[in-house]
Scaffold this active site. Structure first.
Site, PDB file in Angstrom:
ATOM      1  N   ILE A 100       0.854  -1.192   0.000  1.00  0.00           N
ATOM      2  CA  ILE A 100       0.000   0.000   0.000  1.00  0.00           C
ATOM      3  C   ILE A 100       0.890   1.242   0.000  1.00  0.00           C
ATOM      4  CG2 ILE A 100      -1.678   1.304   1.358  1.00  0.00           C
ATOM      5  CD1 ILE A 100      -2.710  -1.474   2.326  1.00  0.00           C
ATOM      6  N   HIS A 133      -6.968  -3.838  -9.982  1.00  0.00           N
ATOM      7  CA  HIS A 133      -7.483  -4.556  -8.808  1.00  0.00           C
ATOM      8  C   HIS A 133      -8.456  -5.632  -9.288  1.00  0.00           C
ATOM      9  CE1 HIS A 133      -8.562  -5.310  -4.701  1.00  0.00           C
ATOM     10  NE2 HIS A 133      -9.858  -5.114  -4.972  1.00  0.00           N
TER      11      HIS A 133
END
Ligand code: GRF
Length: 220
Positions: A100, A133
């Protein structure tokens, strides 16, 4: 147009981008750098074997923190941003980048903060960062999205999932979608069979989203 790709794994989406270069799918573009946070990422090999070979860099968080006692994850993210900015990208693509990215990275890429270093890598116009994603917007944000979607299908909660490419913002997987593609489940299929379908869709949408964003920056 200059592309930098961030990877952590096999790099099949990186490969899709490499294969699309200089075709109508992705004209006027080159991949100038591939960055991995894992030395073992096979995507680094794909970059090295491309023709012409694509420069690579890798920087593992654990190694960085060990070598820079007192530095934080934000510092690491800023270091990754500097490596990326040195390649002067028009777009940064997270293709299976399993880390992240904090504000430490994003604020440098969109020019809110400039790099405090002598090099001329200051950002004048925000550089778009996009992420692939393997789920639909807001469905299964975060890790293990494919497994969680497949489980929901097995419980009869959903009949399809999908994949998307979205702009990267500080909230994980919550940026504005650029390309979204649904992938239906088939009764009785294994998760491997579903994943194969999904990855094939990803290889399409990662190229489509890149072309779209580069086309936008062309006009602006
Ligand atoms: C893809 O499924 C992507 O959606 C997820 O990680 C996988 C990367 O695969 N974030 P690869 O490394 O591009 O083969």
């Amino acid at each position: 147009k200059r592309i930098v790709v961030l990877i952590s794994g096999s790099g099949s989406n990186l490969q899709a981008l490499i294969d699309a270069l200089n075709t109508p799918a992705l004209p006027n573009a080159e991949i100038n750098l591939v960055v991995s946070n894992r030395k073992a990422a096979y995507g680094l090999t794909r970059a090295a074997q491309a023709s012409p070979p694509i420069p690579t860099a890798y920087l593992a968080l654990a190694t960085y923190l060990k070598q820079n006692p007192g530095k934080t994850r934000q510092d690491y993210d800023a270091e990754v941003a500097k490596i990326v900015l040195r390649a002067k990208p028009d777009i940064v693509i997270l293709a299976g980048w399993m880390h992240i990215l904090s504000e430490g990275f994003l604020e440098l890429l969109d020019g809110r903060k400039n790099v405090d270093s002598e090099e001329d890598i200051s950002v004048v116009k925000p550089i778009p960062v996009i992420n692939l994603h393997p789920a639909l917007p807001g469905q299964f944000d975060g890790a293990s999205a494919i497994e969680r979607a497949f489980e929901a299908f097995q419980k009869g909660e959903i009949t399809y999932s999908g994949a998307m490419v979205h702009r990267v913002v500080k909230d994980v997987d919550r940026g504005e979608p650029i390309v979204v593609r649904e992938v239906p489940f088939v009764k009785g299929e294994t998760i491997e069979e579903y994943e194969t379908k999904l990855h094939n869709v990803e290889h399409d949408i990662i190229v489509e989203a890149t072309r779209k964003i580069l086309g936008e920056s062309q006009s602006s």
